[in-house]
Enzyme design. Structure first.
Site, PDB file in Angstrom:
ATOM      1  N   ILE A   1      81.052  54.656  51.429  1.00  0.00           N
ATOM      2  CA  ILE A   1      81.620  55.893  50.891  1.00  0.00           C
ATOM      3  C   ILE A   1      80.528  56.762  50.283  1.00  0.00           C
ATOM      4  O   ILE A   1      80.457  57.973  50.543  1.00  0.00           O
ATOM      5  CB  ILE A   1      82.712  55.590  49.840  1.00  0.00           C
ATOM      6  CG1 ILE A   1      83.823  54.733  50.453  1.00  0.00           C
ATOM      7  CG2 ILE A   1      83.287  56.887  49.280  1.00  0.00           C
ATOM      8  CD1 ILE A   1      84.496  55.352  51.656  1.00  0.00           C
ATOM      9  N   TYR A   2      79.675  56.168  49.480  1.00  0.00           N
ATOM     10  CA  TYR A   2      78.587  56.931  48.854  1.00  0.00           C
ATOM     11  C   TYR A   2      77.683  57.549  49.920  1.00  0.00           C
ATOM     12  O   TYR A   2      77.357  58.742  49.866  1.00  0.00           O
ATOM     13  CB  TYR A   2      77.778  56.023  47.933  1.00  0.00           C
ATOM     14  CG  TYR A   2      76.671  56.746  47.205  1.00  0.00           C
ATOM     15  CD1 TYR A   2      76.961  57.593  46.141  1.00  0.00           C
ATOM     16  CD2 TYR A   2      75.339  56.590  47.585  1.00  0.00           C
ATOM     17  CE1 TYR A   2      75.949  58.268  45.471  1.00  0.00           C
ATOM     18  CE2 TYR A   2      74.326  57.255  46.920  1.00  0.00           C
ATOM     19  CZ  TYR A   2      74.637  58.096  45.867  1.00  0.00           C
ATOM     20  OH  TYR A   2      73.635  58.768  45.210  1.00  0.00           O
TER      21      TYR A   2
END
Length: 315
Positions: A201-202
Site C-alpha cells: 500500500i505504501y
C-alpha cells in the site's frame, strides 16, 4: 552478407542502447547535483508565500526552515496546534523578517467540506510554492491481510498519501495559472520507484504521487508552472526511526537544502545525490536481487519494530 549486415546492425543498436542509458544515468546524477546552479525560486514561484504540509517534523519542517531562509513567507499545515506554534516560533527566531502562518488539519480526514475550509485559508495569500509533504507510514512491513490496524490503517495510509497532494494542488492551481507562475513539489518515496512486497500500500500510494506529478506536468506545460516529484530514500527523521546520519542517510536539513536546489533542473529525482546514485543502481538490478534484499530488510525491520512495541530485547 545480409546476415552479416543484420548482425552488425543489431550489435550497433545494442551498443547505442547501452550508451544511451549510461549517459542518462550520469546526467541524472550530475546535472541536478553538480553541474547546475540553484534557480531563482522567487522568480519562478511568482509569489512570496510557500505552503508546506506535514511541516512540524522531519523533511517538511526542514523545507519550511529552508524556504524561510531563502526569503519566503511560510504557511505551515499540520495536525497538532502546539507543534505548529512551536515551529512558527522557531522559524521566526531564525528569520524574523518573514511572516509565518499556520493551519491545523488532520489529513486522515477526507472531508471535501473541510478541505474547502483549509483551502479558503491558504488562498488568502499568494502561494508561489506548494510542498505536498505530508505522508504516513506503516509501523512495519507486513502482508496486506496482516497489516497492524487492519483496514482502518490501510485506509488512513491511502488517504494521507494521495488526497492532500491531489486536492491541495487542485485548490491552489487556479491562482498559479492566473499568474502563469508557481512551483508544486510532491514528496513521494524511494518506495514508489520499485514494487515492494510487504509495503504494497505504501509503495503504491507513493507511485501515485510520482505518476500524478508527471501527468500534471504535461497538463499544465504551457502555464509556466513547475511540477516536481521527489523520491527520497532513507533520511534521518522520526518517521524513519531516527537512524544515524551518513553519506547515504542525510539529516532532514541537508536533504531539504539539496532537494530545493534541484527545482527547475530535475522533474523527477530523489532530491539528494547519494540517493540518486542508489536509485540508478537499483534500476539496473534484476527483480530477484531486489526482492531478496527487501525480504531480508523487511524481516529485520519487523523484528525491531515488534521488539520495541513489546518492550523486549532482541534475540
Amino acid at each position: 552478407m545480409d546476415i552479416q549486415w543484420f548482425a552488425t546492425g543489431v550489435g550497433a543498436a545494442v551498443v547505442l542502447y547501452i550508451f544511451y542509458h549510461f549517459i542518462r544515468i550520469i546526467l541524472n546524477i550530475l546535472v541536478p547535483y553538480a553541474f547546475c546552479q540553484p534557480i531563482d525560486l522567487k522568480k519562478k514561484a511568482g509569489a512570496s508565500w510557500a505552503v508546506v504540509t506535514g511541516a512540524t517534523d522531519g523533511i517538511g519542517k526542514s523545507y519550511s526552515f529552508e524556504l524561510a531562509r531563502r526569503g519566503f513567507n511560510v504557511y505551515i499545515v499540520s495536525r497538532t496546534q502546539s507543534k505548529l506554534e512551536q515551529t512558527k516560533k522557531d522559524i521566526l527566531e531564525k528569520q524574523p523578517d518573514i511572516e509565518v502562518r499556520f493551519a491545523t488539519y488532520d489529513f486522515t480526514n477526507p472531508s471535501v467540506t473541510d478541505y474547502e475550509k483549509l483551502l479558503s485559508k491558504l488562498n488568502e495569500v499568494s502561494v508561489g510554492i506548494l510542498i505536498n509533504n505530508v505522508g504516513m507510514f506503516f509501523d512495519y512491513p507486513e502482508m496486506l491481510h496482516k497489516i497492524n490496524g487492519g483496514i482502518d490503517s490501510i485506509a488512513n495510509v491511502i488517504i494521507i498519501n494521495t488526497l492532500p497532494a491531489t486536492l491541495l494542488s487542485a485548490g491552489i492551481l487556479p491562482q498559479m495559472v492566473s499568474r502563469k507562475a508557481g512551483i508544486i513539489v510532491n514528496i513521494g518515496s524511494f518506495a514508489g520507484v520499485v514494487k515492494l512486497a510487504e509495503w504494497s500500500i505504501y509503495s503504491a500510494t507513493k507511485k501515485y504521487v510520482e505518476w500524478l506529478t508527471g501527468c500534471l506536468r504535461k497538463e499544465y506545460s504551457h502555464h509556466g508552472i513547475i511540477f516536481q516529484a521527489i523520491t527520497p530514500a532513507m533520511v534521518a527523521t522520526k518517521m524513519a526511526g531516527n537512524p544515524n546520519t551518513s553519506f547515504f542517510c542525510p539529516d532532514s536539513d541537508t536533504f531539504a537544502r539539496s532537494a530545493l536546489n534541484t527545482i527547475g533542473h530535475a522533474s523527477e529525482t530523489t532530491g539528494y545525490i547519494a540517493h540518486q546514485i542508489q536509485c540508478e543502481i537499483l534500476k539496473l538490478l534484476p527483480d530477484f536481487v531486489i526482492d531478496r534484499s527487501i525480504k531480508k530488510g523487511n524481516a529485520e525491520f519487523r523484528e525491531k519494530a515488534l521488539a520495541k512495541s513489546e518492550n523486549k530485547p532482541l534475540a
